[in-house]
Scaffold this motif. Structure first.
Motif, PDB file in Angstrom:
ATOM      1  N   HIS A   8      -1.375   6.554  -6.567  1.00  0.00           N
ATOM      2  CA  HIS A   8      -2.194   6.406  -5.368  1.00  0.00           C
ATOM      3  C   HIS A   8      -3.637   6.667  -5.808  1.00  0.00           C
ATOM      4  CE1 HIS A   8       1.379   6.693  -2.682  1.00  0.00           C
ATOM      5  NE2 HIS A   8       1.821   7.528  -3.598  1.00  0.00           N
TER       6      HIS A   8
ATOM      7  N   CYS B 127      -6.218   5.515   0.836  1.00  0.00           N
ATOM      8  CA  CYS B 127      -5.555   5.289  -0.449  1.00  0.00           C
ATOM      9  C   CYS B 127      -6.072   3.973  -0.998  1.00  0.00           C
ATOM     10  CB  CYS B 127      -4.042   5.234  -0.302  1.00  0.00           C
ATOM     11  SG  CYS B 127      -3.220   4.869  -1.869  1.00  0.00           S
TER      12      CYS B 127
ATOM     13  N   GLU C 165      -5.131   2.483  -3.960  1.00  0.00           N
ATOM     14  CA  GLU C 165      -4.292   1.908  -5.026  1.00  0.00           C
ATOM     15  C   GLU C 165      -3.055   1.333  -4.349  1.00  0.00           C
ATOM     16  OE1 GLU C 165      -4.974   2.717  -8.652  1.00  0.00           O
ATOM     17  OE2 GLU C 165      -3.737   0.919  -8.773  1.00  0.00           O
ATOM     18  N   LEU C 166      -2.796   0.058  -4.578  1.00  0.00           N
ATOM     19  CA  LEU C 166      -1.636  -0.576  -3.938  1.00  0.00           C
ATOM     20  C   LEU C 166      -0.383   0.204  -4.322  1.00  0.00           C
ATOM     21  CD1 LEU C 166      -0.609  -2.892  -2.213  1.00  0.00           C
ATOM     22  CD2 LEU C 166      -0.328  -4.222  -4.293  1.00  0.00           C
ATOM     23  N   CYS C 167       0.258   0.851  -3.321  1.00  0.00           N
ATOM     24  CA  CYS C 167       1.324   1.795  -3.650  1.00  0.00           C
ATOM     25  C   CYS C 167       2.627   1.459  -2.944  1.00  0.00           C
ATOM     26  CB  CYS C 167       0.883   3.212  -3.319  1.00  0.00           C
ATOM     27  SG  CYS C 167       0.364   3.423  -1.610  1.00  0.00           S
TER      28      CYS C 167
ATOM     29  N   HIS D  34       0.985   0.917   2.046  1.00  0.00           N
ATOM     30  CA  HIS D  34      -0.314   1.242   1.436  1.00  0.00           C
ATOM     31  C   HIS D  34      -1.475   1.155   2.421  1.00  0.00           C
ATOM     32  CE1 HIS D  34      -3.877   0.887  -1.044  1.00  0.00           C
ATOM     33  NE2 HIS D  34      -4.040  -0.346  -0.631  1.00  0.00           N
TER      34      HIS D  34
ATOM     35  N   MET E 211      -1.925   4.065   4.708  1.00  0.00           N
ATOM     36  CA  MET E 211      -2.051   5.393   4.104  1.00  0.00           C
ATOM     37  C   MET E 211      -3.484   5.888   4.263  1.00  0.00           C
ATOM     38  SD  MET E 211      -0.607   6.556   0.427  1.00  0.00           S
ATOM     39  CE  MET E 211      -0.946   8.188  -0.255  1.00  0.00           C
TER      40      MET E 211
END
Ligand code: CUA
Length: 354
Positions: A169, A204, A206-208, A212, A215
């Motif tokens: 993340h 967030c 970062e593609l999580c 995502h 988030m």
């Protein structure tokens, strides 16, 4: 008639284009508000980068466009171009000048970074935990308070210790100009000194996974007295499930917990105004809980409690196991979970059924 040198026109054009370009890049509002001590030096650094980039861009484009026009092949001209073999003086110039510019900017950037990352007097530790798809925070120096809201005291320096429980993340508070990866198996750090009271998004970056984009939480920067009251309320909430802070209203207390715990990132619930679609929607939870509780031979309250504390024990059909974090039993106190269970069964009677 005196013939003007062709480069004179191009130079004048480049100067005008540079002036317009610099005016445009400086007029654009690139950044959100400046809410930490790092904001100003970082924004100034970017302004300098932009101002230097514009003439470089304009120079390259002017030379390229001018050459395309001035040296184009005339109709019927089938001759080869002149056999040019380098120009040492020109090459020395176009290597030396960029080298000086890039080195100077690198040194400037390093100085700013070194300044921002310097240890500060009296900094407080806050642990940040990332997981699909929520942030949680704990305050080891404030009696180990755990919270799903990030609340900071204005002008008090903080050092974040960032961990991830599952995947990559990226902890990002644009208004603080703060951004650091959360990496499974590592603890990463970043310092900040918030200097402006207000609420700012925690994102967030970062593609999580599927949740995502939801988030997102909020960081609140408070004056010292408000911050201390918040800390005291957190301790109180762990004991009474947030009832005192909500003036004894169980629905208000539940909604505060639902919002503060980040449930809305994944679940739709009309009462809380959330539209998350990662997990089951909760507007008709009461009926669903009655149905599933009967299957399991437990009460609806027990079913909802289990769904919060041990989400893998019974996964609602059509949803994947492991999406719901399994540690709300440690993040929330038993009293807080009671408040949430009652709240969800009260407001989850169906938006249409009421
Ligand atoms: Cu966590 Cu994107």
């Amino acid at each position: 008639m005196r013939r003007r040198h062709p480069l004179l026109g191009a130079t004048l054009l480049a100067l005008v284009a540079t002036a317009i370009g610099i005016a445009i890049v400086l007029a654009i509002d690139w950044w959100p508000s400046q809410a930490s001590t790092a904001s100003k030096p970082i924004d100034t650094l970017y302004d300098v980068l932009l101002i230097i980039s514009v003439p470089v861009f304009v120079l390259v484009m002017t030379v390229a466009l001018y050459s395309v026009y001035a040296f184009r092949a005339r109709p019927g001209d089938m001759r080869d171009g002149a056999p040019i073999h380098g120009n040492t003086r020109l090459e020395v110039v176009w290597v030396t000048i960029p080298f000086i510019i890039v080195s100077a900017l690198a040194a400037y950037g390093w100085i700013v970074l070194d300044d921002i990352e310097a240890k500060q007097k009296g900094e407080m530790r806050i642990n940040v935990t990332a997981q699909q798809f929520a942030w949680s925070f704990d305050y080891p120096e404030e009696g180990g308070i755990k919270s799903n809201q990030l609340v900071l005291e204005k002008d008090r320096p903080v050092r974040f210790y960032i961990k991830s429980k599952d995947v990559l993340h990226d902890f990002w508070v644009p208004d603080f100009r703060l951004k650091t990866d959360a990496v499974p198996g590592l603890t990463t750090h970043i310092r900040v000194k918030p200097n402006r009271v207000g609420s700012y998004p925690v994102v967030c970056a970062e593609l999580c996974g599927i949740g995502h984009s939801t988030m997102r939480q909020t960081v609140r920067v408070l004056e010292k007295a408000d911050y201390e009251k918040w800390i005291a309320d957190q301790g109180q909430s762990e004991e009474d499930g947030g009832m005192a802070a909500a003036g004894g209203d169980p629905v208000d207390a539940g909604r505060t917990l639902f919002d503060g715990t980040g449930c809305g990132a994944c679940h739709t619930l009309a009462d809380a105004g959330s539209t998350g679609a990662v997990g089951p929607e909760l507007d008709d939870l009461a009926a669903q809980a009655a149905k599933y509780a009967k299957q399991e031979g437990i009460s609806p309250e027990q079913y909802v409690r289990q769904a919060i504390v041990e989400p893998s024990e019974f996964v609602v059909p059509d949803f994947d196991d492991g999406l719901m974090p399994g540690d709300y039993g440690t993040q929330l106190s038993p009293a807080e979970i009671d408040t949430l269970v009652k709240y969800l069964l009260t407001v989850g009677k169906g938006a249409n059924a009421q």
